[in-house]
Design a protein around this motif. Structure first.
Motif, mmCIF file in Angstrom:
data_model
loop_
_atom_site.group_PDB
_atom_site.id
_atom_site.type_symbol
_atom_site.label_atom_id
_atom_site.label_comp_id
_atom_site.label_asym_id
_atom_site.label_seq_id
_atom_site.Cartn_x
_atom_site.Cartn_y
_atom_site.Cartn_z
ATOM 1 N N GLU A 152 -2.462 -1.815 10.731
ATOM 2 C CA GLU A 152 -1.677 -2.437 9.678
ATOM 3 C C GLU A 152 -0.245 -1.913 9.700
ATOM 4 O O GLU A 152 0.720 -2.678 9.563
ATOM 5 C CB GLU A 152 -2.285 -2.159 8.297
ATOM 6 N N LYS A 185 0.813 -1.226 0.000
ATOM 7 C CA LYS A 185 0.000 0.000 0.000
ATOM 8 C C LYS A 185 0.842 1.269 0.000
ATOM 9 O O LYS A 185 0.315 2.367 -0.003
ATOM 10 C CB LYS A 185 -0.936 0.006 1.206
ATOM 11 N N PRO A 187 0.693 5.264 4.573
ATOM 12 C CA PRO A 187 -0.196 5.728 3.509
ATOM 13 C C PRO A 187 -1.644 5.914 3.985
ATOM 14 O O PRO A 187 -2.090 5.258 4.934
ATOM 15 C CB PRO A 187 -0.128 4.620 2.461
ATOM 16 N N ASP A 188 -2.371 6.782 3.301
ATOM 17 C CA ASP A 188 -3.769 7.054 3.644
ATOM 18 C C ASP A 188 -4.646 5.811 3.569
ATOM 19 O O ASP A 188 -5.587 5.662 4.338
ATOM 20 C CB ASP A 188 -4.350 8.131 2.724
ATOM 21 N N GLY A 189 -4.364 4.900 2.663
ATOM 22 C CA GLY A 189 -5.182 3.707 2.492
ATOM 23 C C GLY A 189 -4.876 2.594 3.473
ATOM 24 O O GLY A 189 -5.354 1.474 3.316
ATOM 25 N N MET A 190 -4.103 2.875 4.502
ATOM 26 C CA MET A 190 -3.674 1.861 5.465
ATOM 27 C C MET A 190 -4.140 2.273 6.860
ATOM 28 O O MET A 190 -4.107 3.443 7.210
ATOM 29 C CB MET A 190 -2.146 1.761 5.437
ATOM 30 N N THR A 191 -4.579 1.285 7.648
ATOM 31 C CA THR A 191 -4.952 1.590 9.030
ATOM 32 C C THR A 191 -3.694 1.654 9.902
ATOM 33 O O THR A 191 -2.649 1.111 9.535
ATOM 34 C CB THR A 191 -5.900 0.513 9.607
#
Length: 86
Positions: A62, A33, A55-59
């Protein structure tokens, strides 16, 4: 009363420790990601390892997992350059 003295002493000693005293230079780990910037501390205390940025798409969970996976690999004497997906 005296049996609690060692526990109290140990609690005070450990409470005075801060992870920031043990910071190592940040490391960037590549994931599927995007890059995760990890802050490592002592090599044998992987539970303190945490993400500085991800990254923004990762919690956050994670990112923490990726940093701790990298910390475990370094503890074992290796280096993970690309994290495996969760």
């Amino acid at each position: 009363m005296f049996k609690f003295a060692p526990v109290l002493g140990l609690s005070l000693l450990l409470g005075a420790c801060s992870p920031t005293q043990f910071e190592r230079p940040p490391v960037t780990v590549d994931s599927d990601k995007g890059p995760v910037e990890c802050q490592f501390y002592l090599p044998h205390i992987v539970m303190w390892d945490e993400p500085i940025s991800f990254p923004d798409g990762m919690t956050r969970e994670e990112a923490i997992s990726i940093c701790r996976q990298e910390g475990m690999a370094r503890k074992a004497g290796g280096v993970v350059t690309t994290a495996t997906p969760l």
